[in-house]
Motif scaffolding. Sequence first.
Motif, PDB file in Angstrom:
ATOM      1  N   GLU A  78      38.614  -6.262 -83.811  1.00  0.00           N
ATOM      2  CA  GLU A  78      38.082  -5.059 -83.162  1.00  0.00           C
ATOM      3  C   GLU A  78      39.176  -4.010 -82.986  1.00  0.00           C
ATOM      4  O   GLU A  78      38.972  -2.820 -83.257  1.00  0.00           O
ATOM      5  CB  GLU A  78      37.474  -5.434 -81.811  1.00  0.00           C
ATOM      6  N   LYS A  79      40.352  -4.460 -82.545  1.00  0.00           N
ATOM      7  CA  LYS A  79      41.484  -3.544 -82.372  1.00  0.00           C
ATOM      8  C   LYS A  79      41.915  -2.958 -83.697  1.00  0.00           C
ATOM      9  O   LYS A  79      42.281  -1.770 -83.791  1.00  0.00           O
ATOM     10  CB  LYS A  79      42.639  -4.283 -81.704  1.00  0.00           C
ATOM     11  N   THR A  80      41.863  -3.754 -84.763  1.00  0.00           N
ATOM     12  CA  THR A  80      42.250  -3.268 -86.085  1.00  0.00           C
ATOM     13  C   THR A  80      41.319  -2.165 -86.569  1.00  0.00           C
ATOM     14  O   THR A  80      41.760  -1.142 -87.110  1.00  0.00           O
ATOM     15  CB  THR A  80      42.246  -4.432 -87.086  1.00  0.00           C
ATOM     16  N   GLY A  88      34.722 -14.105 -85.201  1.00  0.00           N
ATOM     17  CA  GLY A  88      35.543 -14.692 -84.151  1.00  0.00           C
ATOM     18  C   GLY A  88      36.778 -15.391 -84.659  1.00  0.00           C
ATOM     19  O   GLY A  88      37.767 -15.531 -83.934  1.00  0.00           O
ATOM     20  N   HIS A  89      36.754 -15.859 -85.919  1.00  0.00           N
ATOM     21  CA  HIS A  89      37.924 -16.545 -86.463  1.00  0.00           C
ATOM     22  C   HIS A  89      38.972 -15.561 -86.963  1.00  0.00           C
ATOM     23  O   HIS A  89      39.960 -15.965 -87.550  1.00  0.00           O
ATOM     24  CB  HIS A  89      37.508 -17.487 -87.593  1.00  0.00           C
ATOM     25  N   PHE A  90      38.738 -14.233 -86.768  1.00  0.00           N
ATOM     26  CA  PHE A  90      39.732 -13.211 -87.102  1.00  0.00           C
ATOM     27  C   PHE A  90      40.132 -12.510 -85.801  1.00  0.00           C
ATOM     28  O   PHE A  90      39.551 -11.496 -85.427  1.00  0.00           O
ATOM     29  CB  PHE A  90      39.180 -12.183 -88.097  1.00  0.00           C
ATOM     30  N   PRO A  91      41.118 -13.040 -85.077  1.00  0.00           N
ATOM     31  CA  PRO A  91      41.489 -12.422 -83.795  1.00  0.00           C
ATOM     32  C   PRO A  91      42.033 -11.016 -83.992  1.00  0.00           C
ATOM     33  O   PRO A  91      42.749 -10.721 -84.953  1.00  0.00           O
ATOM     34  CB  PRO A  91      42.568 -13.377 -83.258  1.00  0.00           C
ATOM     35  N   GLY A  92      41.678 -10.140 -83.066  1.00  0.00           N
ATOM     36  CA  GLY A  92      42.166  -8.769 -83.115  1.00  0.00           C
ATOM     37  C   GLY A  92      41.450  -7.870 -84.095  1.00  0.00           C
ATOM     38  O   GLY A  92      41.910  -6.748 -84.350  1.00  0.00           O
TER      39      GLY A  92
END
Length: 636
Positions: free
Chosen positions: A211-213, A205-209
């Motif tokens: 899933e998109k990456t 959660g502390h790495f936004p985006g």
Amino acid sequence: MQVPRSHAMEEETPRQLEVESRASKTHVKVSETQTSTGHEVDRGDKPLAARLPSRAESFAELGSLSWLNALISWLWPSFNRAVMDFVHEDLMPRLRDALPSMLRHVKCSRFTLGEKSPELGPVQVLESPHRVDLVLGVQYLSDVDISFDAGGGVSFGVRHLICNGKMCVSLRPLLQRFPVAGAVHMFFATAPQVDIEFTGLASLGHFPGIEKTIRRAVADWLNSYIVLPRSKAVLLADDVDKLEALAQQPLGVARVKVVQAKNLAGVNCHAFKEDCFTSHPYCMLSLGDCSVRTSTVYDTTSPVWPDESGAFFVVHHREQQLSVEVHGETSASLFQHSFTGFLGRFSCRIGQCLRRWPEGEPGVRRNTQKLDTSEVQRELLHVDDPVNRGVASVVDLEVQWFDFVGADAWAAVAPAVLEIKIFQGTGFPSECNAGRGLRWRTWVDEKKALVSQKGHLVSDQLRFPDLPINPRLFSVIDNLDSRQYSSKDVAQIVGITEDLVRTYLRTRDEFKSKQEQLREVQSKDDYRIPLQWFQILVHILDDFTDVSKNLSLALLDSQDGEVGRLPSMSLRSILEDSRKAEPPVRSYVLQGLPDERPGLPWLGFGISEVNPRFAKVKMDISVRIRGLRAGLLPRV
């Protein structure tokens, strides 16, 4: 021995049961109507033609491809293991490069594609004089179990994978002898739709985006291997032109122009215009691996683009998808601000555009298409925005087809293409072709560079010469020779002539000697391997008024780093060669990288020394300029 049955075979449909029941009854009836002499008497049944399935039923069974789906289900365990190695060697390095630095040590701890195999069908056959294409629908609803370990107790996985698309199996060139086709190609004309369901992303959660990456990395991986202009090819015949058989031959060039759009969403809020919003729309046109951005029209929701020449795309297959996305340029000022950027999209097969759209000017097809605005953030729009009121956003497009012509039949005022044929080369370090491997990057304009596929190893394994002896007898002859039987006795035992026995023994000894020499050469540090590409890269030359530009070719390693360049070629010299009947294939030696620090070229230090591991690289390349002339998309 009992043959395993797939799920598709176990779940018999009522139609299958009816057919089997009918077949069993017929069998009983035939048995009853036979006489004691074994001759069949007249049963009074319907004629054979009446009992055969109709043409429509035959095509329906062919379209279902149940037999092929059953075969794939049997082969799926083996395919699962093959994909596992491929993921570890190629996908994981791409994923590490795309993830944040703290997750660069991620590894795949568990990988299985599950028990569900893809379902194929229906099938469409496209025929042309020199090739046959089978377009297969592919639907894959998998129960994958994939886990990734990022270290430090952080892990995530993939629970479900959905893939839908149309795969093409192409046989070309067609031959008048066996094996009937020179090679078989497998590819997706347009990128398949892939949906991934993740598990354990809460720990990231502390790495936004993130899933998109990951989704983008997987999509880029698929596009770089099996989406046109890239494909997987297997050579079937050795006596054919390898470039013709293995390379994706371009069909022609399509010009796409956005004329205007209407009723777009307004995404720019202006301090002094409270009754409505405006936008700064521009379009992204995409086909294959090429994308072009149009100019921006400011402060309007019904833009009219200036009279531009449009974007040119190289077309390899009529099933390729033309995609148009409309975006709003970001605006941030004291009195104006934009809330969102996406305004809508449209996609269509390029073959449909060039065949079914209404014709306006001679050779130019024009049509008005409705944009898909389902992903527009409506809650950020003005309450009276056309999208919120249900008014359709539309865009007017023009498409035009261009055929390739020779340099002699080409007018200099028309667009042209630069065609680069990459054949094969020698002197490559064997350890450098792992992962994404060695690839060529070509460009005239740095912003429009193209990258080839990975080079494939030319087998350096020796092949035992063909002899008029059944290969199954080789081990028998070897066994008898080791027991010191004479050639005459061996010949009598195996049933061949004494001369053939001597020829085999002499050929065997020579072959073993060559094998020892090859192993000795391969064990040395300076051993190098040959690689082959057999690929065609095509650059669009929108403005060919300046022939002083140069074509550059750089060799990339598996990490996308340049290891050397071939000598640059001026467009003027390429144009002179293109006026010949067939441009020559030339061999070029790899050079070092140019040193772009100021003053060094003037001092004579413009090119650095090539890496010693690549000092022996020599590459076969053919380059020519071809003109474009308005025409019609070839029919199939």
